[in-house]
Design an enzyme around this catalytic site. Structure first.
Site, PDB file in Angstrom:
ATOM      1  N   ASP A 118       0.896  -1.035  -0.013  1.00 28.56           N
ATOM      2  CA  ASP A 118       0.050   0.018   0.138  1.00 28.56           C
ATOM      3  C   ASP A 118       0.848   1.115   0.194  1.00 28.56           C
ATOM      4  OD1 ASP A 118       0.690  -0.212   2.394  1.00 28.56           O
ATOM      5  OD2 ASP A 118      -1.093  -0.087   3.559  1.00 28.56           O
ATOM      6  N   SER A 119       2.131   1.167   0.119  1.00 28.41           N
ATOM      7  CA  SER A 119       3.270   2.092  -0.331  1.00 28.41           C
ATOM      8  C   SER A 119       2.762   2.800  -1.605  1.00 28.41           C
ATOM      9  CB  SER A 119       4.701   1.523  -0.254  1.00 28.41           C
ATOM     10  OG  SER A 119       4.650   0.460  -0.882  1.00 28.41           O
ATOM     11  N   ASP A 131      -1.164  -6.492  -0.364  1.00 30.45           N
ATOM     12  CA  ASP A 131      -1.098  -5.579   0.821  1.00 30.45           C
ATOM     13  C   ASP A 131      -2.643  -5.192   1.079  1.00 30.45           C
ATOM     14  OD1 ASP A 131       0.009  -4.694   3.049  1.00 30.45           O
ATOM     15  OD2 ASP A 131       1.121  -3.018   2.172  1.00 30.45           O
ATOM     16  N   LYS A 156      -1.006  -9.564   2.761  1.00 31.59           N
ATOM     17  CA  LYS A 156      -0.393  -9.151   4.160  1.00 31.59           C
ATOM     18  C   LYS A 156      -1.463  -8.261   4.839  1.00 31.59           C
ATOM     19  CE  LYS A 156       3.212  -5.359   3.968  1.00 31.59           C
ATOM     20  NZ  LYS A 156       2.606  -4.623   4.790  1.00 31.59           N
ATOM     21  N   GLU A 158      -1.133  -5.741   8.504  1.00 29.62           N
ATOM     22  CA  GLU A 158      -0.554  -5.009   9.593  1.00 29.62           C
ATOM     23  C   GLU A 158      -1.308  -4.811  11.100  1.00 29.62           C
ATOM     24  OE1 GLU A 158       0.048  -0.576   9.026  1.00 29.62           O
ATOM     25  OE2 GLU A 158       1.006  -0.945   6.994  1.00 29.62           O
ATOM     26  N   GLU A 203       9.280  -3.894  10.667  1.00 23.42           N
ATOM     27  CA  GLU A 203       9.520  -2.820  10.252  1.00 23.42           C
ATOM     28  C   GLU A 203      10.328  -1.789  11.230  1.00 23.42           C
ATOM     29  OE1 GLU A 203       6.920  -1.036   7.237  1.00 23.42           O
ATOM     30  OE2 GLU A 203       8.036   1.121   7.273  1.00 23.42           O
TER      31      GLU A 203
HETATM   32  O1  KIV Z   1       3.458  -1.178   1.743  1.00 22.65           O
HETATM   33  C1  KIV Z   1       4.599  -1.749   1.515  1.00 22.65           C
HETATM   34  O2  KIV Z   1       5.409  -1.452   0.662  1.00 22.65           O
HETATM   35  C2  KIV Z   1       5.056  -2.237   2.678  1.00 22.65           C
HETATM   36  C3  KIV Z   1       6.597  -2.708   2.796  1.00 22.65           C
HETATM   37  C4  KIV Z   1       7.463  -1.480   3.160  1.00 22.65           C
HETATM   38  C5  KIV Z   1       6.891  -3.728   3.691  1.00 22.65           C
HETATM   39  O3  KIV Z   1       4.404  -2.570   3.522  1.00 22.65           O
END
Ligand code: KIV
Length: 292
Positions: free
Chosen positions: A52-53, A91, A121, A123, A190
């Site tokens: 989600d970056s 994510d 993934k 969090e 992280e």
């Molecule tokens: O969103 C992302 O790119 C991430 C990584 C930095 C682990 O969660």
């Protein structure tokens, strides 16, 4: 089986878990589109994360919070079309798994059904263990993410190293153990001190994937745009830039602007010619114009 076929075998969740026991360090990189996904895949990365970056690196948001499921799926589908071998991890964006277990399972399922992802993934620590159980029970592999969790960074005092004191370090170890027990197949750590990452890696049976977490994790992840020096807005101190693409791109764009202004581009090499066929065209057109 040919050597290539062996090399191209798709990486599975079982391969990721086995790597820890084999002592093989894992790599994961982000991709949000097909060309970058294909590129990192061909280089041999183990996992591609459609992070989600995306929100900050590609969509121009100030944080990952505004990113929607639809935006994630759009980019996950593109990344899925680029990869052939790496494990593709989608994510889960903010509010796609926090509201209720049912929503979480449905949204995780969308990454698998609509974007060809192999895993998701999410969090969080103890508060997401129930979600992890439900999603894995539905047959969807889950990667955990503890330490600095950008979706809720505000609650953690901003984008800061986590687990620096004994109490918070112990809390992160407890969260990692609980997520391991809930069924995650790997865990992103992280922005935590190296000593803590080492302790977490020793405490759980699945691989830890570090970002700003030192060398003793079972694997490492970076945002690809950071690694190649393409994202200029800010660079976290843990990022190693293996290339500086932004200045190269700027130089190329400036040359284009200059050469177009000078009438130097496109030259003959980058233009088409009809040979003799259109040789009279210019004169005819000139004639037409002057004749009204
Ligand atoms: O969103 C992302 O790119 C991430 C990584 C930095 C682990 O969660």
């Amino acid at each position: 089986m040919s050597t290539n076929a062996k090399k191209d075998k798709k990486i599975t969740v079982a391969d990721i878990i086995a790597a820890k026991n084999q002592g093989r360090r894992l790599t994961m990189l982000t991709a949000y589109d097909a060309p970058v996904s294909a590129l990192v895949d061909r280089c041999g990365v183990d996992m591609i994360l459609v992070g989600d970056s995306l929100g900050m690196v590609v969509l121009g948001y100030d944080s990952t919070v505004p990113v929607t499921m639809d935006e994630m799926l759009h980019h996950a589908r593109a990344a899925g079309r680029g990869r052939s071998r790496a494990l593709l991890v989608g994510d889960m964006p903010f509010m796609s798994y926090q509201v209720g277990i049912r929503d979480a399972v449905i949204n995780a399922g969308r990454f698998m059904k609509e974007a060809d992802c192999d895993a998701v993934k999410l969090e969080g620590g103890l508060e997401v263990c129930e979600v992890v159980r439900a999603v894995t029970r539905a047959g969807i592999p889950v990667m955990g993410h503890v330490g600095l969790t950008p979706q809720t960074a505000g609650n953690l005092g901003g984008f800061k190293v986590q687990g620096r004191d004994l109490a918070s370090a112990k809390k992160i170890i407890a969260e990692a153990r609980a997520l391991n027990e809930a069924g995650v197949f790997s865990l992103v750590l992280e922005c935590v001190p190296g000593e803590l990452a080492r302790a977490v890696s020793a405490a759980i049976s699945v691989p830890t994937i570090g970002i700003g977490a030192g060398v003793d994790c079972d694997g490492q992840v970076l945002v690809t745009q950071d690694l190649v020096g393409m994202f200029e807005k800010f660079t976290p101190s843990f990022v190693k830039k293996y290339a500086e693409l932004a200045p190269l791109m700027k130089e190329a764009v400036s040359c284009f602007i200059k050469e177009v202004g000078q009438g130097v581009f496109p030259d003959r090499e980058h233009s088409f010619s009809s040979g003799e066929t259109l040789s009279g065209l210019l004169e005819d057109e000139d004639g037409d114009q002057s004749g009204g």
